[in-house]
Write an enzyme that holds these catalytic residues in place. Structure first.
Site, PDB file in Angstrom:
ATOM      1  N   CYS A 136       0.835  -1.205   0.000  1.00  0.00           N
ATOM      2  CA  CYS A 136       0.000   0.000   0.000  1.00  0.00           C
ATOM      3  C   CYS A 136       0.867   1.250   0.000  1.00  0.00           C
ATOM      4  O   CYS A 136       1.360   1.681   1.051  1.00  0.00           O
ATOM      5  CB  CYS A 136      -0.926  -0.015   1.218  1.00  0.00           C
ATOM      6  SG  CYS A 136      -1.959   1.447   1.334  1.00  0.00           S
ATOM      7  N   CYS A 139      -0.391   4.147   2.115  1.00  0.00           N
ATOM      8  CA  CYS A 139      -0.226   3.962   3.559  1.00  0.00           C
ATOM      9  C   CYS A 139       1.233   4.202   3.964  1.00  0.00           C
ATOM     10  O   CYS A 139       1.511   4.797   5.001  1.00  0.00           O
ATOM     11  CB  CYS A 139      -0.599   2.542   3.987  1.00  0.00           C
ATOM     12  SG  CYS A 139      -2.077   1.874   3.214  1.00  0.00           S
ATOM     13  N   ASP A 140       2.166   3.712   3.162  1.00  0.00           N
ATOM     14  CA  ASP A 140       3.556   3.631   3.619  1.00  0.00           C
ATOM     15  C   ASP A 140       4.545   4.485   2.834  1.00  0.00           C
ATOM     16  O   ASP A 140       5.709   4.591   3.236  1.00  0.00           O
ATOM     17  CB  ASP A 140       4.025   2.165   3.564  1.00  0.00           C
ATOM     18  CG  ASP A 140       3.172   1.275   4.455  1.00  0.00           C
ATOM     19  OD1 ASP A 140       2.698   1.775   5.488  1.00  0.00           O
ATOM     20  OD2 ASP A 140       2.970   0.093   4.119  1.00  0.00           O
TER      21      ASP A 140
END
Ligand code: FAD
Ligand code: NAP
Length: 333
Positions: A136, A139-140
């Site tokens: 992701c 997300c990261d």
């Protein structure tokens, strides 16, 4: 919230399919209950710009899903933050047991559990998940400011992730096993024009290389698919974007599935092999897998459930309908 709760229509999943089913089932006065699962809002909460949702030239995925949730609630759908761990479709009413201990009983069920990211299955990938290996980018990605990153895959997700990661990374290498991307042309065009992205064709990930103190990725070993030659690319982040698999674990022994685990539905409908159980969205669609097609199927599922309950003459809480009644011919999508 332990205890028991009966509903005419239980919707499992809170992506575009689930929330759209919630809107339609509410407007059909079926008082649906929707259980959101571990990822409220579904896959679009893991992306940034969505440019193909009709009516919005550009909308942030998480914002769109908040709006869809609000819409379903406003129409009267009861939305519950819980996860269904067990589903019994063998007798009526259908029974779904949630993580909290709540047992839901339902006259009809709409399955909208979508899909989850696939992994390559390498030991080294597993060892560094959360320590440099991710599925992701939104997300990261932030953790990789000024670092070199690799992205594995050649579909829309891989190309979008590579493009997004250029906001943080000094260089992004897109590693693909062929020399042709299956992503949309507009995305390929953006990828090819981005000076921070370098495609590496005909290669697959062989091993994630890292250290343990502190734990983190330092490089990847990649293999040329024709020559077998191994080379090493230094990097701090590895984003695996090789597609998604349907989340059909709850029903794998209860419904007819296609090869690959997608739930079979009668062509042109959302009826599964068990009457009263409907499936919508990525869970049943190995071909289109878009927000708009998932939403469309969510609408179909609610309309199919409404018709099923009306034709069966099933009053609220009625458990008399035989399970074999009206079973659809499952010819597949
Ligand atoms: P999902 O969105 O997968 O949602 C599934 C839901 O089921 C989740 O809420 C989950 O919590 C719930 N669930 C699962 N198991 C359980 C359980 N046991 N109990 C209760 N709930 C459960 N499509 C586009 O059209 N445009 C785009 O720009 C686009 N960008 C994308 C970017 C990325 C990074 C990804 C991964 C996908 C993208 N897609 C895009 C595809 C799109 O997100 C999916 O097609 C769509 O979200 C599928 O909707 P769905 O409702 O079927 O399921
Ligand atoms: P996808 O389209 O299935 O693509 C997966 C990619 O990973 C393919 O390029 C595939 O290679 C590669 N791959 C698969 N297994 C591999 C393995 N074991 N090793 C190496 N490479 C492997 O998946 P996706 O990109 O996640 O897209 C899923 C769906 O969501 C699609 O329908 C897509 O259109 C949709 N989506 C849409 C958008 C958008 O509309 N903007 C954005 C994201 C996703 P091959 O090409 O060789 O098969």
């Amino acid at each position: 919230m332990a205890g028991q709760k009966h509903t005419r229509v239980l919707i499992i999943g809170s992506g575009p399919a689930g929330y759209t089913a919630g809107v339609y089932a509410s407007r059909a006065m079926l008082n649906p209950v929707l259980v959101q699962g571990i990822e409220p809002g579904g896959q679009l909460t893991t992306t940034t710009e969505v440019e193909n949702w009709p009516g919005d030239t550009e909308v942030q995925g998480p914002d769109l899903m908040v709006r869809m949730e609000g819409h379903a609630r406003e129409m009267g759908c009861e939305i519950i933050g819980d996860i269904i761990n067990d589903l019994d479709l063998s007798k009526r009413p259908f029974t779904a047991t949630a993580d909290s201990g709540t047992v839901f009983t339902a006259d009809a069920v709409i399955l909208a559990t979508g899909a989850r990211a696939k992994w390559l299955g390498l030991d080294s990938e597993e060892a560094y998940k959360g320590f440099g290996v991710s599925a992701c980018a939104t997300c990261d990605g932030f953790f990789y400011r000024g670092q070199e990153i690799v992205v594995i895959g050649g579909g829309n997700t891989a190309v979008e992730e590579a493009l997004f990661l250029t906001n943080f990374a000094s260089k992004v290498t897109l590693i693909h096993r062929r020399d042709e991307l299956r992503a949309e042309k507009i995305l390929i065009d953006r990828l090819m024009k981005n000076p921070k992205i370098e495609p590496l064709w005909h290669h697959v990930l062989e091993e994630v290389v890292g250290e343990n103190d502190p734990k983190g990725v330092t490089a990847v070993k990649v293999k040329h698919v024709d020559t077998g030659e191994i080379s090493e690319i230094p990097c701090k982040g590895v984003f695996v974007a090789i597609g998604h698999a349907p989340a059909s674990e709850l029903v794998k022994d209860q419904l007819e599935l296609h090869h690959g685990g997608y739930v079979k539905v009668k062509p042109g409908s959302t009826e599964t092999s068990v009457p009263g159980v409907f499936a919508a969205g990525d869970l049943t669609d190995h071909k289109y897998r878009q927000a708009v097609t998932s939403a469309g199927m969510g609408c179909m599922a609610a309309l199919d459930a409404e018709r099923f309950l009306a034709e069966a003459g099933l009053a609220e809480g009625d458990t008399t309908l035989p399970l074999g009644h009206g079973a659809p011919e499952n010819e597949g999508v």
